[in-house]
Structure formats: structure tokens, C-alpha cells
Design a protein around this motif. Structure first.
Motif, PDB file in Angstrom:
ATOM      1  N   ILE A  29       0.820  -1.390   0.067  1.00  0.00           N
ATOM      2  CA  ILE A  29      -0.049   0.096   0.027  1.00  0.00           C
ATOM      3  C   ILE A  29       1.083   1.435  -0.041  1.00  0.00           C
ATOM      4  CG2 ILE A  29      -1.783   1.252   1.317  1.00  0.00           C
ATOM      5  CD1 ILE A  29      -2.757  -1.497   2.416  1.00  0.00           C
ATOM      6  N   LYS A  30       1.993   1.309   0.592  1.00  0.00           N
ATOM      7  CA  LYS A  30       2.839   2.280   0.803  1.00  0.00           C
ATOM      8  C   LYS A  30       3.427   2.550  -0.560  1.00  0.00           C
ATOM      9  CE  LYS A  30       4.396   1.868   5.544  1.00  0.00           C
ATOM     10  NZ  LYS A  30       5.502   1.620   6.572  1.00  0.00           N
ATOM     11  N   LYS A  31       3.780   1.760  -1.324  1.00  0.00           N
ATOM     12  CA  LYS A  31       4.202   1.740  -2.610  1.00  0.00           C
ATOM     13  C   LYS A  31       3.160   2.238  -3.568  1.00  0.00           C
ATOM     14  CE  LYS A  31       7.572  -1.930  -2.162  1.00  0.00           C
ATOM     15  NZ  LYS A  31       8.023  -3.224  -2.770  1.00  0.00           N
ATOM     16  N   ALA A  32       1.955   1.894  -3.546  1.00  0.00           N
ATOM     17  CA  ALA A  32       0.745   2.446  -4.113  1.00  0.00           C
ATOM     18  C   ALA A  32      -0.472   2.233  -3.749  1.00  0.00           C
ATOM     19  CB  ALA A  32       0.661   1.223  -5.656  1.00  0.00           C
ATOM     20  N   SER A  33      -0.908   3.379  -3.043  1.00  0.00           N
ATOM     21  CA  SER A  33      -2.234   3.378  -2.493  1.00  0.00           C
ATOM     22  C   SER A  33      -3.212   4.137  -3.230  1.00  0.00           C
ATOM     23  CB  SER A  33      -2.192   4.480  -1.064  1.00  0.00           C
ATOM     24  OG  SER A  33      -2.016   5.761  -1.563  1.00  0.00           O
ATOM     25  N   LEU A  34      -4.244   3.992  -2.957  1.00  0.00           N
ATOM     26  CA  LEU A  34      -5.624   4.331  -3.494  1.00  0.00           C
ATOM     27  C   LEU A  34      -5.583   6.135  -3.984  1.00  0.00           C
ATOM     28  CD1 LEU A  34      -8.220   3.840  -5.235  1.00  0.00           C
ATOM     29  CD2 LEU A  34      -9.337   4.384  -3.115  1.00  0.00           C
ATOM     30  N   ALA A  35      -4.883   6.691  -2.851  1.00  0.00           N
ATOM     31  CA  ALA A  35      -4.639   8.234  -2.844  1.00  0.00           C
ATOM     32  C   ALA A  35      -3.929   8.556  -3.894  1.00  0.00           C
ATOM     33  CB  ALA A  35      -4.442   8.693  -1.582  1.00  0.00           C
ATOM     34  N   ASP A  36      -3.028   7.646  -4.559  1.00  0.00           N
ATOM     35  CA  ASP A  36      -1.970   8.082  -5.422  1.00  0.00           C
ATOM     36  C   ASP A  36      -2.413   7.764  -6.907  1.00  0.00           C
ATOM     37  OD1 ASP A  36       0.074   8.632  -3.562  1.00  0.00           O
ATOM     38  OD2 ASP A  36       0.434   6.713  -3.356  1.00  0.00           O
ATOM     39  N   SER A  37      -3.554   6.832  -6.934  1.00  0.00           N
ATOM     40  CA  SER A  37      -4.246   6.689  -8.380  1.00  0.00           C
ATOM     41  C   SER A  37      -4.692   7.815  -8.919  1.00  0.00           C
ATOM     42  CB  SER A  37      -5.251   5.816  -8.084  1.00  0.00           C
ATOM     43  OG  SER A  37      -5.984   5.592  -9.443  1.00  0.00           O
ATOM     44  N   GLU A  38      -4.134   8.127 -10.166  1.00  0.00           N
ATOM     45  CA  GLU A  38      -4.473   9.311 -11.132  1.00  0.00           C
ATOM     46  C   GLU A  38      -6.015   9.140 -11.434  1.00  0.00           C
ATOM     47  OE1 GLU A  38      -2.731  11.952 -11.564  1.00  0.00           O
ATOM     48  OE2 GLU A  38      -1.298  11.013 -10.338  1.00  0.00           O
ATOM     49  N   GLN A  39      -6.458   7.925 -11.920  1.00  0.00           N
ATOM     50  CA  GLN A  39      -7.833   7.776 -12.131  1.00  0.00           C
ATOM     51  C   GLN A  39      -8.524   8.158 -11.036  1.00  0.00           C
ATOM     52  OE1 GLN A  39      -9.570   3.705 -12.946  1.00  0.00           O
ATOM     53  NE2 GLN A  39      -9.414   4.558 -14.816  1.00  0.00           N
ATOM     54  N   TYR A  40      -8.445   7.718  -9.872  1.00  0.00           N
ATOM     55  CA  TYR A  40      -9.034   7.964  -8.689  1.00  0.00           C
ATOM     56  C   TYR A  40      -9.269   9.376  -8.539  1.00  0.00           C
ATOM     57  CZ  TYR A  40      -9.938   8.370  -3.518  1.00  0.00           C
ATOM     58  OH  TYR A  40     -10.430   8.663  -2.235  1.00  0.00           O
ATOM     59  N   LYS A  41      -7.994  10.117  -8.377  1.00  0.00           N
ATOM     60  CA  LYS A  41      -7.983  11.492  -8.061  1.00  0.00           C
ATOM     61  C   LYS A  41      -8.780  12.287  -9.034  1.00  0.00           C
ATOM     62  CE  LYS A  41      -3.421  11.766  -7.718  1.00  0.00           C
ATOM     63  NZ  LYS A  41      -2.057  12.208  -7.390  1.00  0.00           N
ATOM     64  N   ALA A  42      -8.718  11.951 -10.444  1.00  0.00           N
ATOM     65  CA  ALA A  42      -9.508  12.371 -11.415  1.00  0.00           C
ATOM     66  C   ALA A  42     -10.978  12.498 -11.112  1.00  0.00           C
ATOM     67  CB  ALA A  42      -9.188  12.041 -12.951  1.00  0.00           C
ATOM     68  N   ASP A  43     -11.533  11.245 -10.735  1.00  0.00           N
ATOM     69  CA  ASP A  43     -12.802  11.024 -10.370  1.00  0.00           C
ATOM     70  C   ASP A  43     -13.339  11.833  -9.381  1.00  0.00           C
ATOM     71  OD1 ASP A  43     -12.946   9.556 -12.688  1.00  0.00           O
ATOM     72  OD2 ASP A  43     -13.151   7.555 -11.686  1.00  0.00           O
ATOM     73  N   MET A  44     -12.385  11.894  -8.304  1.00  0.00           N
ATOM     74  CA  MET A  44     -13.016  12.509  -7.002  1.00  0.00           C
ATOM     75  C   MET A  44     -12.899  14.243  -7.253  1.00  0.00           C
ATOM     76  SD  MET A  44     -13.617  10.039  -4.993  1.00  0.00           S
ATOM     77  CE  MET A  44     -13.604  10.683  -3.164  1.00  0.00           C
ATOM     78  N   ALA A  45     -11.827  14.755  -8.165  1.00  0.00           N
ATOM     79  CA  ALA A  45     -11.962  15.911  -8.357  1.00  0.00           C
ATOM     80  C   ALA A  45     -13.272  16.484  -8.985  1.00  0.00           C
ATOM     81  CB  ALA A  45     -10.748  16.218  -9.006  1.00  0.00           C
ATOM     82  N   LYS A  46     -13.771  15.573  -9.894  1.00  0.00           N
ATOM     83  CA  LYS A  46     -15.023  16.050 -10.235  1.00  0.00           C
ATOM     84  C   LYS A  46     -16.157  16.304  -9.341  1.00  0.00           C
ATOM     85  CE  LYS A  46     -14.117  15.447 -14.922  1.00  0.00           C
ATOM     86  NZ  LYS A  46     -14.244  16.446 -15.946  1.00  0.00           N
ATOM     87  N   ILE A  47     -16.329  15.648  -8.066  1.00  0.00           N
ATOM     88  CA  ILE A  47     -17.307  16.040  -7.265  1.00  0.00           C
ATOM     89  C   ILE A  47     -16.827  16.914  -6.307  1.00  0.00           C
ATOM     90  CG2 ILE A  47     -18.300  13.389  -7.575  1.00  0.00           C
ATOM     91  CD1 ILE A  47     -17.046  12.829  -4.868  1.00  0.00           C
ATOM     92  N   GLY A  48     -15.537  17.217  -6.190  1.00  0.00           N
ATOM     93  CA  GLY A  48     -15.133  18.305  -5.437  1.00  0.00           C
ATOM     94  C   GLY A  48     -14.981  17.596  -3.913  1.00  0.00           C
ATOM     95  N   ASP A  49     -14.453  18.951  -3.050  1.00  0.00           N
ATOM     96  CA  ASP A  49     -14.202  18.641  -1.824  1.00  0.00           C
ATOM     97  C   ASP A  49     -15.397  19.002  -0.867  1.00  0.00           C
ATOM     98  OD1 ASP A  49     -11.347  17.987  -2.173  1.00  0.00           O
ATOM     99  OD2 ASP A  49     -11.103  20.124  -2.291  1.00  0.00           O
ATOM    100  N   ASN A  50     -15.488  18.903   0.461  1.00  0.00           N
ATOM    101  CA  ASN A  50     -16.174  19.304   1.251  1.00  0.00           C
ATOM    102  C   ASN A  50     -17.663  18.321   1.309  1.00  0.00           C
ATOM    103  OD1 ASN A  50     -14.521  21.185   2.387  1.00  0.00           O
ATOM    104  ND2 ASN A  50     -15.442  22.601   0.504  1.00  0.00           N
ATOM    105  N   SER A  51     -17.314  17.006   1.175  1.00  0.00           N
ATOM    106  CA  SER A  51     -18.633  16.107   1.147  1.00  0.00           C
ATOM    107  C   SER A  51     -18.524  15.562   2.608  1.00  0.00           C
ATOM    108  CB  SER A  51     -18.493  14.954   0.146  1.00  0.00           C
ATOM    109  OG  SER A  51     -18.308  15.700  -1.359  1.00  0.00           O
ATOM    110  N   LEU A  52     -19.586  15.046   2.960  1.00  0.00           N
ATOM    111  CA  LEU A  52     -19.874  14.024   4.387  1.00  0.00           C
ATOM    112  C   LEU A  52     -19.129  13.000   3.996  1.00  0.00           C
ATOM    113  CD1 LEU A  52     -23.590  14.947   5.406  1.00  0.00           C
ATOM    114  CD2 LEU A  52     -21.198  16.016   6.327  1.00  0.00           C
ATOM    115  N   ALA A  53     -19.294  12.705   2.818  1.00  0.00           N
ATOM    116  CA  ALA A  53     -18.610  11.293   2.457  1.00  0.00           C
ATOM    117  C   ALA A  53     -18.341  11.111   0.944  1.00  0.00           C
ATOM    118  CB  ALA A  53     -19.398  10.000   3.079  1.00  0.00           C
ATOM    119  N   SER A  54     -17.665  10.075   0.596  1.00  0.00           N
ATOM    120  CA  SER A  54     -17.574   9.880  -0.868  1.00  0.00           C
ATOM    121  C   SER A  54     -17.299   8.558  -1.131  1.00  0.00           C
ATOM    122  CB  SER A  54     -16.494  10.786  -1.503  1.00  0.00           C
ATOM    123  OG  SER A  54     -15.285  10.297  -0.838  1.00  0.00           O
TER     124      SER A  54
END
Length: 596
Positions: free
Chosen positions: A302-327
Motif C-alpha cells: 500500500i505504501k508503494k501504491a495507495s488508492l490516494a496515489d491513483s490518477e484515475q481515482y484523483k480525477a474522478d474525485m476532483a469532479k465531485i469536489g471537496d467538502n462532502s460528508l462522504a464519498s
């Protein structure tokens, strides 16, 4: 008044939040049912996207089986949003994930009985092991309170949340709960929860948000430990995920992983070891990673490759923006597993699904709160689908009847008509359509037009239905409508009337066509509509809850359904959904619920 919080599909109890909002389904009671939700949360999520051809997640994940069955506006939300078997066709249209992700993958949405149900939302505390999982996952349930209020989708945080660093990069599904939202969000959520007597607690959300939510859950889950047992170590973020590429993988508990932010690693580890058997605890800085003892998931990887490091994940999450109660986030593996299962599982007809188009679909969902409003935003990318665009129908919808209880509007495009015609041919309906002069996709386009509006209301005990079809070929549309009128005239048992007003075809049932062209009240004048449909919309759905409450049958429903049903709907004023295709094969939109 019952102690059971208003349902919306959220079934509390020892097994954690069960099914998110079942929305106004076909006469289904939205009352909150306490007890042991047998189908983890996520089961009744938005059924089929509104718009494009959403992903057909594994099984029956997002979206119910009869949810807007063919995507937004196509056949209208057949059973409200979020039926009992989880999203049948995921985000999208008919070719969208026909059974959403979850059927026998995560069986009916995340947290299903054979899926991460006991791990994430807590299994029935029949053994120490499942009880421990339920306790650990109880943290997740804190944010699911809002689901019981009326929206019931997944609650999660925003882009690259903290606990996502404790999940492997190859998870097929992940969600994260924000246990430390901004003060304004805490106050807004408290304002909504306070509208439900059975959800109120003595704690002030502004004091200890986690304790307030924990105690709300404890009312329905007596086996939960006292908050004092987790307070000394519980941090501000919780994430959970499933690793795997097949339905079998996603039902294997050894592939479940949990990441909890901690303030005291020693106390956190001691808690888990005291409550759980056969559990492995590892740490990445202040993140506690919990798995089955037999799991091969290792923090070194996980330290080598976590979900938070995934470009695909980050791109999708950026679409919904911050400040959610949950995602929540689902990756391509989730949808691809669903496609494989749809093709292999008996009883599932995948012949009408364009699996090549759906492969690789992924996306994110986030729930946000503001004063008297809950909003569930989503962004889904279908990389193999053609780029499409549709006209904005928000202004078009404003001229539809304000007396309707349900309104749907959709902007069309050529791709839709090509697919509709292929569907008609595959279902042997082309010959029947030919009698009305419809012999191909261009004829369908002439009839249906570039903008479609549908209204549904009630007059006493009789349905009142209207359709407004804005076309670019009025002459051809009239030819087809005349043949439809002729056929309807020979069937007095089905009083359908048709007409045309300029470029708008009109189809009426239970009313005359003039009531569609010139309604006594207009949707655009309703405050509820303005609040939940507040921007561009290539597709939209509006449910007039205030209008529903004025109907005599609503009072009959209240009398037969009981206090839970009344409490669930009474504070709600309107429900609306919008959907828009955007660049790079994304479909973005939001579901919003407003309260008094």
C-alpha cells in the motif's frame, strides 16, 4: 412516535446501515426500518444514471432494478430511485450497468449479505468476529445518518481523502467517511436531523460530532459499544475497500480492507484485538489498516501504491469536489466484473447490453449538505462510449405543468435514436412501429424530437399524464401523430389524445392537449423546483413532494403506513435530479432533496 428513524431505505441495527434511500418507489414505504439491514448500504442507490449509458456495475450495485429503467427520461423512473435490489443498471441508460455493481459481486450493493456486509456495515453480532467487524465498521455508519433522512446514498469525503492512503491502489470499490466536517456542514446536518424526532440526540453536533452521530446509531443498535471505548483513539477519517477482479473475489472477506485514522495507535490496536478474532492490524503512520488474518493485503504494498496515489481515482474525485460528508468510488474492475457476471449468470439477459462500450467505466459519488438541502453529486466516466451532447432542457421544463407530481425532461441526440431503433429491432417492435410511419431512427427523431417533457399527476383516483415533444421536423411529426390519433380513436378503453402546438407534439392521457400546451400553473414558478434544479440539465427529474402531500391518497397512505412513513416525508419539500454529459466521456449530475 416510533424510535425508528425515518427510512429511506436506511435500515439501522446490528448490521449497520442497510439500504440507502428507496425513494418514492412504487408505493413503497420510505419509512426507516430499524433492525438488521440485510443488504448493506449502497444497495438502493441511484438506479440507472440519468443521461448517457452508465456503467453496468457488477450485479445490482448502484441503482435498483426498476429504477429509471432505461436511463434518464427514457421510460421514466419506473420505481423511484433506488429499488430494493440495488442499482439495476447503474449510472446510465438502458445500456448502462444493467444490474449496477453488486449483484453477485458485492451481491446487491456494497455491504450485501454475502458481500462486505458484515465487514463494513457490521454483521449480526452472533460471534465475536462478526461483532468486531460491525463495531469497527460502525464508524462508517456515523455518516450514514443522512441516508435515513431521505437521500440515503453513500456519504463520503472529497478528493484524495486521508484514509484513502490506507487502501491499495487496485481496490475495485472504496468509500470514505469524513468524521470532521466543517462547522457549517455540521450545523446544516444537525438542522436537518432535528426535523426528525426519532433521530434527535442530546449531544450538540457542534460539540462532538462523532459522539452525536454514534449515539443516534446506538438507539437502533444496542450491541454497539459505548462511545467512550472508541473516543480515545478514533480519528477523523474512515475508509473501506474491496480488492478483486471477479464477483468471487469481491465476496471473499479476505479481500476487504479498512483504514481508520487514529489519534492513539496503541489504544486503537488494543480495541481491535480485544473485540476481533482472526484479524490483522497494520499501520501506515497514524492510519490503522485492518484486514482478515488470512488476507494477503500488506501495508508495504500500500505504501508503494495507495488508492490516494491513483490518477484515475484523483480525477474522478476532483469532479465531485471537496467538502462532502462522504464519498464513494468504483473502479473499472467493479464494472467489468459485473459485465462478466451478466454474461455468465443464468437469468440475466445481457443481449441488449453493449458490453464493449461499458467496459472500463468508473466514477465517484459525494454527498454534501447545506441549509435545508442534501445533495448527492456524481461523476461517471465511460471511456469507450461515444462523446455525446444534448440540449439544455431546464428552461423547457419550466413551462411544463406545475400541478404534476412527477416531471421528467430529457435532451436527446442522434446516438440515442440509433440505439432506440436497434432496441426496437431486437425486440421485434419495428414492424409494429411501421404502421405509424416509423421505419428508422430518423422517424423516431422526428416524433420524439430534441427535447422531451413528461408530466404525471393525479385527478381524484385517475392518472393524468402529458408529454411534450419539441421536434425539428414538425411535418413528419404530425404525420406520425395523426396515425397514432387514428389508432387511439379505435381504442375507447384507452383515452389517448394527441395534437401539435407549433414545433411541439402533444400527447395527453386523462386531460386534453391544451392543458399541456398552456398549463394553469408552471413548474418554473415552484420554489421547490428552483431549489433542486438550479442549473443546466441535459436530463432532469422532479418530484413534487408538497403536491403529493395535498392528495387524498397520500393521507390514506399515512393512515395505513404509520408514523414512520409520515415522519420520513413530512420534512421533505422536493426532490430533484439533473444530469449532464461533459468532456472526456463523463456524465455528471446531482440528486438534491430540500427540507422545510
Amino acid at each position: 412516535m416510533s424510535q425508528t428513524p425515518p427510512n429511506s431505505g436506511w435500515q439501522g441495527g446490528p448490521q449497520g446501515p442497510g439500504q440507502p434511500w428507496n425513494g418514492p418507489q412504487q408505493g413503497q414505504q420510505p419509512g426507516y426500518q430499524g433492525g438488521q439491514p440485510q443488504q448493506g448500504f449502497g444497495q438502493n442507490g441511484p438506479q440507472q444514471n440519468f443521461g448517457q449509458h452508465p456503467p453496468q456495475g457488477p450485479g445490482q450495485g448502484y441503482g435498483q432494478q426498476n429504477g429509471p429503467q432505461q436511463g434518464f427520461g427514457q421510460q421514466g423512473p419506473q420505481q423511484g430511485f433506488g429499488q430494493q435490489n440495488g442499482p439495476q443498471q447503474g449510472f446510465g441508460q438502458q445500456n448502462g450497468p444493467q444490474q449496477g455493481f453488486g449483484q453477485q459481486g458485492p451481491q446487491q450493493g456494497f455491504g450485501q449479505q454475502n458481500g462486505p456486509q458484515q465487514a463494513m456495515t457490521g454483521g449480526a453480532p452472533t460471534q465475536q468476529k462478526s461483532k468486531a467487524k460491525y463495531i469497527i465498521a460502525g464508524v462508517v455508519a456515523l455518516a450514514l445518518i443522512a441516508a435515513g433522512i431521505g437521500v440515503g446514498m453513500f456519504f463520503f469525503k472529497g478528493s484524495t481523502p486521508a484514509a484513502a492512503k490506507g487502501l491499495p491502489a487496485d481496490v475495485a470499490f472504496a468509500f470514505e467517511v469524513n468524521l470532521a466536517p466543517a462547522n457549517a456542514d455540521k450545523l446544516a446536518l444537525k438542522g436537518i436531523i432535528d426535523k426528525y424526532p426519532s433521530l434527535k440526540t442530546d449531544e450538540d453536533f457542534g460539540g462532538d460530532y462523532k459522539q452525536a452521530l454514534w449515539n443516534v446509531l446506538a438507539k437502533e443498535s444496542p450491541d454497539m459499544p459505548d462511545y467512550s471505548e472508541v473516543e480515545p483513539w478514533l480519528g477523523d477519517s474512515f475508509a473501506a475497500g474491496i480488492v478483486g477482479t471477479t464477483s468471487e473475489d469481491m465476496n471473499d472477506e479476505s479481500n476487504y480492507v479498512f483504514a481508520v485514522e487514529t489519534t492513539d495507535k496503541g489504544k486503537a490496536e488494543a480495541f481491535v484485538k480485544a473485540e476481533a478474532e482472526d484479524t490483522k492490524v497494520q499501520f501506515i503512520d497514524n492510519l490503522m489498516v485492518v484486514t482478515e488474518a488470512s488476507s494477503t493485503i500488506d501495508v508495504a504494498d500500500i505504501k508503494k501504491a495507495s488508492l490516494a496515489d491513483s490518477e484515475q481515482y484523483k480525477a474522478d474525485m476532483a469532479k465531485i469536489g471537496d467538502n462532502s460528508l462522504a464519498s464513494a468510488w468504483f473502479g473499472p474492475a467493479m464494472i467489468d466484473a459485473a459485465i462478466a457476471q451478466a454474461e455468465d449468470t443464468s437469468g440475466v439477459d445481457a443481449s441488449g447490453i453493449d458490453t464493449k462500450t461499458l467496459q472500463g467505466t468508473h466514477g465517484a459519488i459525494g454527498l454534501k449538505v447545506s441549509e435545508n438541502k442534501l445533495s448527492m453529486q456524481y461523476a461517471v466516466q465511460t471511456p469507450n462510449a461515444p462523446e455525446t451532447s444534448s440540449d439544455d432542457v431546464a428552461a423547457f421544463a419550466k413551462d411544463l405543468s406545475g400541478d404534476a407530481l412527477l416531471v421528467a425532461a430529457l435532451g436527446t441526440n442522434d446516438e440515442m435514436f440509433e440505439q432506440y431503433w436497434k432496441l426496437a429491432e431486437s425486440q421485434n417492435a419495428a414492424e409494429s412501429l411501421a404502421q405509424f410511419g416509423i421505419t428508422g431512427p430518423q422517424d423516431l427523431k422526428a416524433l420524439i424530437g430534441k427535447k422531451v417533457g413528461l408530466t404525471v399527476g393525479i385527478d381524484g383516483e385517475s392518472p393524468v399524464v402529458g408529454a411534450k415533444l419539441e421536434t425539428e421536423d414538425a411535418a413528419k411529426q404530425k404525420q406520425i401523430l395523426d396515425k397514432i390519433a387514428e389508432a387511439a380513436g379505435s381504442s375507447p378503453e384507452f383515452p389517448l389524445t394527441v395534437g401539435q402546438d407549433g414545433d411541439n407534439g402533444l400527447v395527453a392521457f386523462g386531460q386534453d392537449t391544451d392543458a399541456i400546451a398552456n398549463p394553469g400553473s408552471k413548474l418554473g414558478d415552484l420554489d421547490g423546483f428552483k431549489q433542486v434544479v438550479d442549473g443546466k440539465a441535459a436530463g432532469l427529474l422532479y418530484i413534487n413532494i408538497e403536491g403529493l402531500k395535498s392528495q387524498s391518497f397520500y393521507q390514506d397512505m399515512i393512515g395505513s403506513a404509520g408514523d414512520e412513513f409520515s415522519e420520513a416525508l413530512d420534512p421533505i419539500t422536493a426532490i430533484g435530479m439533473v444530469s449532464n454529459p461533459t468532456a472526456d466521456h463523463y456524465q455528471e449530475g446531482a440528486l438534491q432533496v430540500t427540507f422545510k
